[in-house]
Design a protein around this motif. Sequence first.
Motif, mmCIF file in Angstrom:
data_model
loop_
_atom_site.group_PDB
_atom_site.id
_atom_site.type_symbol
_atom_site.label_atom_id
_atom_site.label_comp_id
_atom_site.label_asym_id
_atom_site.label_seq_id
_atom_site.Cartn_x
_atom_site.Cartn_y
_atom_site.Cartn_z
ATOM 1 N N VAL A 1 0.838 -1.209 0.000
ATOM 2 C CA VAL A 1 0.000 0.000 0.000
ATOM 3 C C VAL A 1 0.872 1.258 0.000
ATOM 4 O O VAL A 1 0.505 2.297 -0.545
ATOM 5 N N ARG A 2 2.078 1.146 0.587
ATOM 6 C CA ARG A 2 3.006 2.283 0.616
ATOM 7 C C ARG A 2 3.565 2.644 -0.760
ATOM 8 O O ARG A 2 4.198 3.681 -0.919
ATOM 9 N N ALA A 3 3.360 1.804 -1.731
ATOM 10 C CA ALA A 3 3.829 2.143 -3.080
ATOM 11 C C ALA A 3 3.171 3.433 -3.581
ATOM 12 O O ALA A 3 3.714 4.121 -4.447
ATOM 13 N N PHE A 4 1.998 3.775 -3.044
ATOM 14 C CA PHE A 4 1.373 5.059 -3.380
ATOM 15 C C PHE A 4 1.141 5.911 -2.136
ATOM 16 O O PHE A 4 1.444 7.102 -2.127
ATOM 17 N N HIS A 5 0.645 5.294 -1.071
ATOM 18 C CA HIS A 5 0.181 6.079 0.066
ATOM 19 C C HIS A 5 1.311 6.427 1.039
ATOM 20 O O HIS A 5 2.309 5.717 1.150
ATOM 21 N N ASP A 6 1.089 7.531 1.752
ATOM 22 C CA ASP A 6 1.992 8.029 2.785
ATOM 23 C C ASP A 6 2.106 7.020 3.939
ATOM 24 O O ASP A 6 1.109 6.416 4.338
ATOM 25 N N THR A 7 3.341 6.855 4.453
ATOM 26 C CA THR A 7 3.584 5.860 5.517
ATOM 27 C C THR A 7 2.709 6.083 6.744
ATOM 28 O O THR A 7 2.125 5.141 7.284
ATOM 29 N N ASP A 8 2.607 7.349 7.195
ATOM 30 C CA ASP A 8 1.778 7.621 8.379
ATOM 31 C C ASP A 8 0.326 7.223 8.124
ATOM 32 O O ASP A 8 -0.346 6.648 8.985
ATOM 33 N N TYR A 9 -0.161 7.532 6.932
ATOM 34 C CA TYR A 9 -1.551 7.207 6.574
ATOM 35 C C TYR A 9 -1.767 5.689 6.568
ATOM 36 O O TYR A 9 -2.751 5.186 7.118
ATOM 37 N N VAL A 10 -0.829 4.953 5.994
ATOM 38 C CA VAL A 10 -0.958 3.485 5.932
ATOM 39 C C VAL A 10 -0.948 2.894 7.339
ATOM 40 O O VAL A 10 -1.762 2.026 7.670
ATOM 41 N N GLY B 1 -11.147 14.273 11.615
ATOM 42 C CA GLY B 1 -9.862 13.952 12.247
ATOM 43 C C GLY B 1 -8.760 13.952 11.210
ATOM 44 O O GLY B 1 -8.896 14.557 10.135
ATOM 45 N N PRO B 2 -7.659 13.245 11.506
ATOM 46 C CA PRO B 2 -6.564 13.172 10.535
ATOM 47 C C PRO B 2 -6.999 12.419 9.278
ATOM 48 O O PRO B 2 -7.876 11.560 9.330
ATOM 49 N N PHE B 3 -6.393 12.745 8.180
ATOM 50 C CA PHE B 3 -6.584 12.040 6.904
ATOM 51 C C PHE B 3 -8.026 12.070 6.398
ATOM 52 O O PHE B 3 -8.474 11.167 5.684
#
Length: 406
Positions: free
Chosen positions: A65-74, A110-112
Amino acid sequence: EAGITRPKGHKVSFHYNSTVEDMHFGKTHPMKPWRLTLTKHLVLGYGLQYAMDTYEAVKAGKDQVRAFHDTDYVDFLSQVSPQTFDALCQEPRYRKHTPARHDADQVILGPFNLSTSPGADCPVFDGMSEYLFLYTGATLAATNQLTTNQSDIAINWSGGLHHAHKSEASGFCYINDIVLSIIDMLRVYPRVLYIDIDVHHGDGVEQAFQRQPRVMTLSYHRYGPYDDTNNKFFPGTGDITDVGLRGSIGEHFALNVPIGSGIDDKQYKYLFENVTGRAIDAFKPSAIVLQCGADSLGGDRLGQFNINIKQHGECVNFVKRHRLPTLILGGGGYTARNVARAWCHETALATDNGTKLSPLIPLHLVPRPEAFQTRAHGDGQLFPRFQKDHRNECVDAQLELQVKVL
Ligand code: ZLS
Ligand code: CA
Ligand code: ZN
């Protein structure tokens, strides 16, 4: 009447995990994952599993999933639940993602862009993390079937969540499985064409590849103000002048077809076949991703188009005629019985069984509970789990279909 047969010149795979059916975005929320139960039961009721290879999906890995999304978000998505949300929001690494803000309906976010309020587009609900990583896992498995030449068409009706951004959920979408799939495809295919017939603009996918000339995105969508307020139809982007990032090498590799409300079959066919046909001729894609959001059907709870299942399916047929590796995904669709009819019909089209779905469901093909046992992959096996609670609804949908479909 001829029975269901395997397609002659090509191979179809179907990727799914029934766990996604148990999810609830909230009582009033328009996104109903049980539309996938109805779809599954129609597909099985017609015996379409015998025309393709069915695979039980497993969860995508965080690294994928990190191939596109931000690490914190994942990380946040992998840990979040209604119980953990408040505590997670207090963690220092997530605080920077939590500006004080609210949405257009004054719902606190909230966040994200996530929220535990039932009035939010992207609520945090029980089992959410499992749901997100499962629909993503199904899309990535389907993609792998294509990129390794094991299938010519791969289907995941639980995927197609086109609004999700790098570090933000949007419009019922949390993980952008489409972007992740295309990233994988780019390792193998020189050029990928993304076509989006959901009634909403495929903004997340377009934005992700706005600088990428190897990906052409093409969305058909409702566009413009939709009532006497100043509100625009969600997400409000996708004007005809929007053609990719100006001045970047990706310019002109995004196409948008903004459409008013009430478009009918004939008008849609004209637009779809002319624009898509010319896009394929000019771009010469090596593979196609087709997002088949069923909220472009007439009578959809959120959509405003007036097209029938027949024309929706004609879009699938048109793409299929080009004989390129094709990933078929779901997306929106908020009148559940119509979503199931459309996606079952399109499963039949993908497997060359389009003319064989009798409006009279063959009763001997209505799935029996004992048919839901796991068997080895690859020979038209059935799904392992039977959702007892949903059985009556599904049979109802099948009976209703006797009267209405096609
Ligand atoms: O393409 O229009 C909006 C944004 C708002 C209005 C709704 N409120 C909740 C937030 C602020 C401006 N959102 C759209 C999102 C549509 C997403 C489509 C996804 C896809 O099909 C791919 C899967 C929207 N339209 C309708 C609603 N939201 C909506 C209707 C009813 C409800 C219930 C639950 C939640 C709040 C009350 C909700 C959203
Ligand atoms: Ca669209
Ligand atoms: Zn939609």
